[in-house]
Design an enzyme around this catalytic site. Structure first.
Site, PDB file in Angstrom:
ATOM      1  N   ASP A 469       0.647  -1.178   0.246  1.00 30.34           N
ATOM      2  CA  ASP A 469       0.038   0.159   0.115  1.00 30.34           C
ATOM      3  C   ASP A 469       0.904   1.365   0.007  1.00 30.34           C
ATOM      4  O   ASP A 469       0.252   2.552   0.422  1.00 30.34           O
ATOM      5  CB  ASP A 469      -1.008  -0.058   1.276  1.00 30.34           C
ATOM      6  CG  ASP A 469      -2.073  -1.034   1.473  1.00 30.34           C
ATOM      7  OD1 ASP A 469      -1.942  -1.961   0.444  1.00 30.34           O
ATOM      8  OD2 ASP A 469      -2.535  -1.003   2.268  1.00 30.34           O
ATOM      9  N   HIS A 473      -0.601   4.979   1.335  1.00 33.10           N
ATOM     10  CA  HIS A 473      -0.090   5.886   2.333  1.00 33.10           C
ATOM     11  C   HIS A 473       0.667   6.826   2.001  1.00 33.10           C
ATOM     12  O   HIS A 473       0.264   8.140   2.455  1.00 33.10           O
ATOM     13  CB  HIS A 473       1.079   4.754   2.858  1.00 33.10           C
ATOM     14  CG  HIS A 473       0.414   3.526   3.679  1.00 33.10           C
ATOM     15  ND1 HIS A 473       0.842   2.752   4.549  1.00 33.10           N
ATOM     16  CD2 HIS A 473      -0.806   2.937   3.219  1.00 33.10           C
ATOM     17  CE1 HIS A 473       0.026   1.827   4.897  1.00 33.10           C
ATOM     18  NE2 HIS A 473      -1.003   2.073   4.102  1.00 33.10           N
ATOM     19  N   GLU A 544      -7.442  -3.429  -3.910  1.00 35.86           N
ATOM     20  CA  GLU A 544      -8.742  -3.339  -3.346  1.00 35.86           C
ATOM     21  C   GLU A 544      -9.125  -1.986  -3.819  1.00 35.86           C
ATOM     22  O   GLU A 544     -10.346  -1.739  -4.534  1.00 35.86           O
ATOM     23  CB  GLU A 544      -8.861  -3.262  -1.894  1.00 35.86           C
ATOM     24  CG  GLU A 544     -10.056  -3.377  -0.890  1.00 35.86           C
ATOM     25  CD  GLU A 544      -9.804  -3.671   0.176  1.00 35.86           C
ATOM     26  OE1 GLU A 544     -10.652  -4.524   0.766  1.00 35.86           O
ATOM     27  OE2 GLU A 544      -8.835  -2.782   0.989  1.00 35.86           O
ATOM     28  N   GLU A 548      -8.050   4.830  -4.429  1.00 33.89           N
ATOM     29  CA  GLU A 548      -6.469   5.453  -3.743  1.00 33.89           C
ATOM     30  C   GLU A 548      -5.535   5.133  -4.869  1.00 33.89           C
ATOM     31  O   GLU A 548      -4.542   5.943  -4.758  1.00 33.89           O
ATOM     32  CB  GLU A 548      -6.483   4.577  -2.475  1.00 33.89           C
ATOM     33  CG  GLU A 548      -7.474   5.319  -1.270  1.00 33.89           C
ATOM     34  CD  GLU A 548      -7.284   4.485  -0.156  1.00 33.89           C
ATOM     35  OE1 GLU A 548      -7.271   5.224   0.791  1.00 33.89           O
ATOM     36  OE2 GLU A 548      -7.405   3.145  -0.174  1.00 33.89           O
ATOM     37  N   TYR A 626     -18.964  -0.731   2.269  1.00 35.91           N
ATOM     38  CA  TYR A 626     -17.554  -0.839   2.274  1.00 35.91           C
ATOM     39  C   TYR A 626     -17.020  -1.258   0.989  1.00 35.91           C
ATOM     40  O   TYR A 626     -15.941  -0.777   0.707  1.00 35.91           O
ATOM     41  CB  TYR A 626     -16.934  -1.957   3.268  1.00 35.91           C
ATOM     42  CG  TYR A 626     -17.640  -2.021   4.969  1.00 35.91           C
ATOM     43  CD1 TYR A 626     -18.191  -1.023   5.279  1.00 35.91           C
ATOM     44  CD2 TYR A 626     -17.327  -2.951   5.675  1.00 35.91           C
ATOM     45  CE1 TYR A 626     -18.468  -0.664   6.635  1.00 35.91           C
ATOM     46  CE2 TYR A 626     -17.668  -2.965   6.912  1.00 35.91           C
ATOM     47  CZ  TYR A 626     -18.366  -1.630   7.461  1.00 35.91           C
ATOM     48  OH  TYR A 626     -18.583  -1.848   8.693  1.00 35.91           O
TER      49      TYR A 626
END
Length: 721
Positions: A469, A473, A544, A548, A626
């Site tokens: 990630d 981040h 996922e 982002e 979600y």
């Protein structure tokens, strides 16, 4: 490619900022990687060869390749490959809560072992090493034991048309876990190439080409329904390929037999609003000058091919595991074109139809400036001083967006001034590396990681220490820095090197940076990023949150704009263009999607897309808000670029409208705000009314968002109607 802005100009290649100390005891050892001191790609498709058991598959599309390591019916120690058709795919249960009753997941079988490239000498003492580990390729090398000079080298290259094994002084042994039904010696396509036609018990047709170094007929012998053996002490290479297209396919495959891709290079430019990028392969084999390479393209490549590349497409196509059909293309170079890049996009709300919205109505300004103090007066220090780079970054990005909104869209810099100062103070904690888990520079794999997992918990901060990630981040920090630096350019002198370090870690443009690998997260072949780092996984890499992923591309675009780095800005724009296309093809599923199974697309999003399976869920729970919402947050100007209006409408009407399964009005917590903010992309009036209501409950706002920005975004979208 000539003209335009080169998107791969190195940002910086200097040393790591002094506040970040180095350590050489990363919890994951480099397994089977010897004498390599250059940075290693941690999130790429081939990491199965150096993680854990070393027997996880590498998904090159359309083939999967894995070290058999004694497994399967053949109990081989060679490199197994497989290609699965749709009839062997396992489907999960259907979900009656979603219109259309889609299946909840589908998964391809692992380790069917259609063919295995092995050798008589490869037994239980066999060792696997990884060599030439590059952004688009790696060599898997099998040796009878660690000291042996005999070796079988299998280049693993994304999109490779043949699976090739280079033999050095070994006795080739071609095996199958599916059983040979028939093996026929066939006419040689060219001098020095010996050809066999293989039919397996599942009815699949394969071609095998053997190219001996000495030019002599290797005369492979079928010994059993699992073993086809060549001569002892042999050097040369063997290529295998599935042939789904009968005689015409065989002719095309014959035409490219004898050469294979070793590695790939990427180049790219942006000129005005058009991005162009090129994949070029280095090849090896016999008669390389006269023999064209064959590679497989994914659907998003085919859609964006220029006319020349399109003209080299063949009639051969094979199913991939999770990305629809791959098409065989002849030639060493592909050129892809992405028109209509969002080059004009800034920090303000943006729409595909109207571009930037730099002004909102006076009435909207009044509401926004009435709401803003509640959020401006929140404790920025407390909300950003966390034990997680992810949550700290989200909070910094939220406050930066809030300050920008009040300053520029609200037209009141004075109201935002003290919050901006507090934001800079909070950000300086990270620049000076004084946060709860300081960053460290990992000298093993080479990258900047959280120190959180050095205590033994691999899952701390979502696995940041293991390179999970990083684009998520660090993207939030880069985004926050872009806004702060645009509002106060003097701040850049103290922050630029540290922020550039994050860009280099997650999305480096330099192929020869001694500190970081090239483009750790974003996969320029697959057209999106992979979030999974150094964790062994039978189903390969996964991701996922597409939103982002998009946020990272947008963040580096805006950081490039803020610091005046035209190449970085152009790279962010090109990545956004590629993401818009690849997400539309594979992740954000409109009703006419051709690449995901027909019985899956009613889910509207993939949930988690792996290389080998797609699962409509999240890592943190199965609630519909979600699963869909993780593809919506954070809401940024780039959201309306990659989330096409037709998709947003279909998803809302099917899942979140008042008469749908999970009406947004009934959702609780921060996800409620996420859903209504996303609605602004297609129905800004309802979105505005939701956030402007007098009895608004702040529990409806996610920790990475603000009511002020959501109102400004909806107001901006209203201006485009």
């Amino acid at each position: 490619m000539s003209g335009g802005q080169d998107v791969f100009v190195p940002l910086a290649t200097g040393a790591i900022p002094q506040a970040v100390t180095s350590r050489g005891d990363h919890p994951v050892p480099k397994k089977g990687i010897e004498n390599v001191n250059t940075p290693i790609e941690t999130n790429k498709f081939y990491s199965g060869i150096f993680l854990g058991s070393q027997s996880n598959a590498t998904f090159t599309h359309p083939y999967a390749v894995a070290w058999a390591k004694g497994s399967g019916t053949a109990q081989s120690y060679g490199m197994a490959l497989w290609h699965n058709e749709a009839n062997v795919v396992a489907n999960g249960p259907t979900n009656a809560n979603i219109p259309g009753n889609p299946i909840s997941y589908y998964i391809n079988p692992i380790g069917i072992q259609h063919l295995i490239l092995s050798a008589t000498e490869l037994k239980a003492s066999t060792v696997l090493t990884g060599e030439n580990i590059l952004p688009f390729s790696a060599d898997a090398v099998l040796k009878p034991d660690s000291g042996s000079s005999q070796r079988l080298t299998v280049p693993l290259v994304q999109g490779m048309g043949f699976v090739t094994g280079m033999y050095t002084n070994l006795q080739p042994l071609i095996q199958t876990g599916v059983f040979f039904r028939q093996v026929v010696t066939a006419a040689s396509p060219r001098v020095g190439i010996f050809k066999y036609k293989l039919t397996l018990e599942d009815g699949s047709s394969w071609l095998l080409y053997a190219v001996p170094q000495d030019g002599k007929d290797p005369n492979f012998q079928l010994e059993s329904n699992t073993n086809l053996r060549g001569p002892a002490g042999w050097s040369g290479f063997v290529q295998v390929t599935k042939n789904p297209a009968g005689d015409s396919g065989e002719k095309l495959l014959d035409g490219s037999a004898g050469v294979f891709a070793l590695e790939a290079a990427i180049s790219g430019t942006v000129s005005a609003r058009t991005g162009t990028y090129q994949l070029s392969w280095a090849k090896s084999g016999t008669k390389t000058q006269d023999t064209p390479l064959m590679m497989y393209a994914l659907p998003h490549h085919v859609e964006s091919f220029d006319a020349t590349t399109k003209g080299r497409m063949t009639s051969i196509s094979l199913r991939t595991t999770t990305k629809g059909k791959a098409t065989a293309v002849v030639g060493e170079t592909w050129t892809m074109v992405e028109p209509d890049l969002p080059t004009d996009m800034g920090f303000a709300p943006w729409s595909a139809s109207s571009g930037n919205v730099n002004g909102i109505s006076t009435a909207a300004q009044k509401v926004i400036l009435g709401v803003a103090p509640t959020e401006l007066n929140q404790n920025i220090d407390a909300q950003t001083n966390l034990n997680s780079m992810y949550y700290s970054g989200k909070a910094l990005s939220k406050f930066a967006t809030l300050v920008y909104t009040v300053n520029k869209l609200g037209g009141n810099p004075d109201l935002a001034a003290s919050a901006l100062q507090n934001l800079k103070t909070a950000f300086s904690r990270f620049i000076t590396n004084k946060q709860q888990f300081p960053l460290v520079y990992d000298t093993v794999w080479k990258g900047v990681v959280s120190s959180a997992s050095y205590g033994g918990d691999s899952g701390a901060d979502f696995g940041n220490t293991y390179y999970n990630d990083h684009h998520f981040h660090y993207g939030y920090f880069i985004h926050a820095a872009a806004i702060i630096g645009s509002l106060d350019p003097t701040w850049l002198s103290s922050s630029k090197d540290w922020v550039n370090m994050l860009v280099r870690d997650a999305g480096n443009s330099a192929a020869n940076d001694p500190y970081f690998p090239f483009s750790r997260a974003f996969d320029w072949f697959n057209g999106h990023s992979w979030a999974k780092g150094l964790f062994e996984s039978f189903d390969g890499k996964d991701q996922e949150s597409t939103s982002e992923d998009t946020m990272f591309a947008y963040a580096i675009k805006m950081w490039g704009k803020t610091i005046g780095d035209a190449s970085l800005e152009a790279r962010g724009n090109l990545m956004l263009g590629i993401l818009r296309r690849s997400l539309h093809n594979y992740f954000l599923l409109e009703s006419d999607n051709k690449n995901q199974p027909a019985n899956f697309i009613a889910n509207k999003v993939t949930g988690i897309l792996f290389e080998n399976k797609v699962d409509h869920t999240t890592y943190f729970g199965g609630n519909l808000e979600y699963i869909q919402g993780i593809h919506m947050l954070p809401l940024l100007p780039s959201s309306g670029f990659v989330r096409r209006q037709n998709f947003v409408l279909e998803e809302w009407n099917a899942l979140f409208a008042s008469n749908a399964t999970t009406p947004a009005s009934t959702v609780t917590g921060g996800w409620k705000g996420v859903l209504y903010a996303n609605l602004a992309l297609v129905d800004p009036t309802t979105s505005w009314n939701f956030f402007a209501q007098s009895n608004f409950d702040y529990s409806w706002i996610d920790g990475g968002a603000s009511r002020t920005w959501y109102l400004a975004y909806a107001a901006g979208m209203l201006m485009t109607l």
